[in-house]
Design an enzyme around this catalytic site. Structure first.
Site, PDB file in Angstrom:
ATOM      1  N   HIS A 164    -104.324 -17.433-105.779  1.00 30.62           N
ATOM      2  CA  HIS A 164    -104.316 -16.123-105.112  1.00 30.62           C
ATOM      3  C   HIS A 164    -103.813 -15.023-106.045  1.00 30.62           C
ATOM      4  CE1 HIS A 164    -104.710 -18.471-101.356  1.00 30.62           C
ATOM      5  NE2 HIS A 164    -103.813 -19.260-101.937  1.00 30.62           N
ATOM      6  N   SER A 285    -111.161   4.878-126.513  1.00 28.27           N
ATOM      7  CA  SER A 285    -111.620   5.858-125.541  1.00 28.27           C
ATOM      8  C   SER A 285    -111.873   7.174-126.267  1.00 28.27           C
ATOM      9  CB  SER A 285    -110.556   6.046-124.470  1.00 28.27           C
ATOM     10  OG  SER A 285    -110.718   7.291-123.832  1.00 28.27           O
ATOM     11  N   LYS A 291    -105.969   4.082-126.037  1.00 27.34           N
ATOM     12  CA  LYS A 291    -106.664   2.992-125.362  1.00 27.34           C
ATOM     13  C   LYS A 291    -107.318   1.986-126.307  1.00 27.34           C
ATOM     14  CE  LYS A 291    -107.638   2.571-121.480  1.00 27.34           C
ATOM     15  NZ  LYS A 291    -108.383   3.253-120.428  1.00 27.34           N
ATOM     16  N   GLU A 298    -115.976  -7.119-120.463  1.00 27.01           N
ATOM     17  CA  GLU A 298    -116.447  -6.362-119.294  1.00 27.01           C
ATOM     18  C   GLU A 298    -117.970  -6.402-119.209  1.00 27.01           C
ATOM     19  OE1 GLU A 298    -114.699  -2.380-119.120  1.00 27.01           O
ATOM     20  OE2 GLU A 298    -112.806  -3.240-119.775  1.00 27.01           O
TER      21      GLU A 298
END
Ligand code: ARG
Length: 473
Positions: A164, A285, A291, A298
């Site tokens: 979980h 970024s 970043k 992804e």
């Protein structure tokens, strides 16, 4: 790609028609833009067919040697990028056949004897898929090899195991990686299984009913390395279940890689801080200078959606088709090609990306202190001393609550404090002794799960050894 606007005058069926198809229809029905990818397979299939025709006396030996010479030249032209694909040729099959006839004359026109594009295209796709599956299997092996190396390095590195997405019990990072090794193993099994059904020969089915010539399908099957021939001509030219199975195998494998990607993304987030990916797999970024984004995992996660789409496309393509061949089937190629490309690129990327993972073992261990990860070990300890499991569960729940109030983990509690908080559970407190603190350590917890499939470092190493032995076969 040239677009001669001469109607279908050069097509294989022009005599029957009184007007040419419009340019729009020509473009709409053509597949050469994408099925030219199967050119090598188309030529291989044609050569095997021609050899069979000559062996059976259906064409002459001179025809065969002309066809062989012409095809060798065409293959060279294609490989060198000199071949002129034309929209008028409609698809890969007719483009090559027309070029052959231009090069060698009548022998080129004899090649299509006893054959149809229907059994030809089914053969080409199967050959193409077989080649592709072999590449995929090799790439899964490469990825697994690199995964096993990382798992071995971290066979004993503690990591919080989650259920979980809550900290559950300690596992080793190597054990966690080996879960993916098992998934990859099943993925490879699936591809090998699909390959068995791909590797059957449709050629000889002709348009749908077979052919009147005395063909030898077993010979063609042997020439092309097929395990057997398709036993029903209608089925052989029409069904694409093998392509659906292939896309299903890709979809499952990509789903696994998508899960791994999700974990890499989470682990790389500063909230976890468990790993770093090598810079070559991340991007910055354009606006936030600080970043470092895990774009590659992804995209793997994102591309899983497109292969799921291809699987659904093929299932839908097939479901309403009456026997036998229908032009709908021309739509099978782009989903197959894109699913294969996505699978192959993703496996290549992963084989490399996994070698560039920097493991932050310190952060993994620190995180383990936050979730009472050895609570189950405390319960098991009480059970082994004779307390029923449900009572032990309750006693430990009380201990966790007390530790939470104190702001510490279970091993930081004193023996007295542990006993005190369990006072309401009859028989619990007196079971506790000093040996509990060994049990509550992360290392104790890991080492105790010492059976096949368990996370004990010893077992993880044994699992890696078994996986390596399987890969070496
Ligand atoms: N380009 C076609 C395909 O991909 C080849 C078979 C065409 N057969 C036909 N009867 N029109 O399916």
């Amino acid at each position: 790609m040239t677009d001669k606007s001469s109607g279908n005058a050069s097509g294989a069926w022009s005599g029957r028609f009184s007007e040419p198809v419009s340019d729009l229809v020509k473009r709409y029905t053509a597949s050469v833009f994408f099925d030219c990818r199967m050119a090598a397979q188309d030529i291989r299939g044609s050569l095997a067919h021609a050899r069979m025709l000559a062996r059976q006396g259906i064409i002459g030996n001179q025809d065969l040697s002309d066809i062989e010479r012409g095809m060798a030249q065409i293959l060279g032209e294609i490989e060198r990028g000199e071949f002129t694909w034309t929209l008028d040729g409609e698809d890969v099959h007719m483009n090559i056949e027309q070029r052959l006839t231009a090069l060698i004359g009548d022998a080129g026109k004899r090649l299509h004897t006893g054959r149809s594009r229907n059994d030809q295209v089914a053969t080409d796709i199967r050959l193409w898929l077989r080649d592709t599956i072999d590449s995929i299997l090799a790439l899964i092996g490469d990825f697994q090899t690199n995964l096993l190396n990382l798992a071995e390095e971290h066979a004993a590195t503690p990591l919080p195991g989650h259920t979980h997405l809550q900290i559950a019990q300690p596992v080793t990072f190597g054990h966690h990686l080996m879960a993916y090794s098992e998934m990859l193993r099943r993925d490879a099994e699936r591809f090998a299984d699909v390959r068995r059904r791909v590797n059957r020969l449709p050629l000889g089915s002709a348009a749908l009913a077979g052919t009147t010539y005395p063909i030898d399908r077993e010979f063609v099957a042997r020439e092309l390395g097929f395990d057997e021939v398709c036993e029903n001509s209608l089925d052989a030219v029409s069904d694409r279940d093998f392509a659906i199975e292939f896309c299903a195998a890709v979809a499952v494998a990509m789903m696994h890689l998508s899960r791994l990607s999700e974990e890499l993304i989470l682990w790389m987030s500063p909230r976890f801080g468990f790993i770093d990916l090598a810079d070559r797999f991340t991007t910055g970024s354009s606006i936030m200078p600080q970043k470092k984004n895990p774009d590659v995992p992804e995209l793997v996660r994102g591309k899983t959606g497109r292969v799921n789409g291809h699987l659904i496309a093929l299932l839908t393509l097939m479901k309403g088709q009456p026997l036998a061949y229908n032009k709908d089937n021309q739509e099978d190629k782009e989903p197959i090609f894109d699913a294969a490309d996505t699978m192959i690129d993703t496996l290549r990327i992963y084989a490399d990306m996994i070698t560039g993972i920097k493991v932050k073992a310190h952060n993994m261990r620190e995180a383990l202190k936050l979730g009472f990860a050895t609570a189950t070990d405390l319960a098991d300890y009480l059970v082994k001393k004779g307390l029923p499991f449900r009572d032990a569960h309750e006693a430990v729940a009380l201990a966790v609550r007390a530790a939470e109030t104190k702001g510490c983990d279970l091993p930081q509690m004193s023996l007295d404090a542990l006993r005190a908080c369990m006072a309401h559970v009859p028989g619990a407190a007196e079971k506790l002794a000093d040996d509990i603190f060994g049990v509550l350590t992360v290392e104790g917890s890991l080492a105790a799960r010492n059976h096949i499939g368990g996370t004990a470092p010893e077992q993880v190493r044994a699992a890696i050894a078994r996986a390596r032995a399987r890969l070496a076969k």
